[in-house]
Design an enzyme around this catalytic site. Structure first.
Site, mmCIF file in Angstrom:
data_model
loop_
_atom_site.group_PDB
_atom_site.id
_atom_site.type_symbol
_atom_site.label_atom_id
_atom_site.label_comp_id
_atom_site.label_asym_id
_atom_site.label_seq_id
_atom_site.Cartn_x
_atom_site.Cartn_y
_atom_site.Cartn_z
ATOM 1 N N LYS A 1 -8.718 42.741 -33.058
ATOM 2 C CA LYS A 1 -7.607 43.780 -33.697
ATOM 3 C C LYS A 1 -7.285 43.389 -34.980
ATOM 4 C CE LYS A 1 -3.790 44.787 -32.407
ATOM 5 N NZ LYS A 1 -2.242 45.219 -31.619
ATOM 6 N N ASP B 1 -6.764 49.901 -31.253
ATOM 7 C CA ASP B 1 -5.599 49.254 -30.223
ATOM 8 C C ASP B 1 -5.625 49.695 -29.318
ATOM 9 O OD1 ASP B 1 -4.471 51.413 -30.527
ATOM 10 O OD2 ASP B 1 -2.365 50.408 -31.188
#
Ligand code: SF4
Length: 217
Positions: free
Chosen positions: A127, A145
């Site tokens: 991420k 996320d």
């Protein structure tokens, strides 16, 4: 239903939400991303932590140190104290020191600009690497996320067990023209409307496309 309406969903969300650069946001206001290195450190510290706490930690840190060399020169307990507002500050102290050492020794003091290299840095996962690629290095990558993962699963665009799987699929199926800002629209909608405990379905602009069984009106 949502999958085949993905483009419509992006169009609606793009009308609903500004991109971060157009907003009065705390990251820009506090210079958390004013250099590639600060962006990297800020993103790394932000894992599992609310923005306000990230800002507090980063402001304390960047008053004293804004380069890998300056961070390495800090004593561990001094660094820990500065970043104490963020989750897992002890572990992040170790990771941050190691990340700085890697940047100096393996990348000539420069933040690397490929996803693979970014992910080779201590404490930098998929991420964080996707965020850096998108916002700092001109890549068009959708970072996923928990908010984005939850939203895309509820909508029925993906059926996945973790953020990594979601990231693989959403990056595959999203048309190029939406990729640059998709993360920004999705994270705002996931965080503000499609909340984990009580999604605000009555305020949801993509309600009609949502496959979530428990959606409410
Ligand atoms: S309708 Fe409800 S569950 Fe579906 S995306 Fe909107 S807020 Fe989330």
């Amino acid at each position: 239903m949502a999958k085949k309406n993905l483009e419509k969903i992006y169009e609606i969300l793009s009308e609903e939400y500004k991109v971060f650069a157009e907003t009065d946001n705390e990251w820009d206001n506090n210079g958390l991303n004013s250099t590639d290195f600060k962006s990297l450190v800020s993103v790394m510290l932000s894992a599992m932590t609310h923005t306000k706490r990230v800002v507090r930690a980063c402001n304390a840190l960047y008053k004293k140190a804004t380069t890998p060399e300056e961070i390495i020169a800090l004593k561990d307990d001094e660094l820990t104290e500065m970043i104490r507002p963020v989750a897992h500050y002890n572990r992040k102290t170790k990771h941050l020191k190691e990340l700085c050492r890697q940047i100096i020794e393996e990348f000539d003091g420069e933040v690397p600009n490929t996803k693979q290299e970014l992910m080779s840095l201590k404490g930098v996962g998929r991420k964080s690497a996707d965020i850096l690629m998108n916002f700092n290095f001109g890549g068009e990558t959708i970072a996923v996320d928990t908010h984005v993962h939850r939203l895309l699963n509820r909508l029925g665009i993906v059926e996945t067990k973790n953020s990594k799987e979601t990231a693989d699929i959403i990056n595959d199926i999203t048309p190029k023209k939406y990729k640059k800002h998709a993360h920004e629209w999705l994270i705002q909608h996931g965080g503000n409307i499609c909340k984990a405990r009580k999604p605000k379905c009555q305020e949801c602009v993509v309600y009609e496309f949502c496959d979530y069984n428990e959606k409410t009106i």
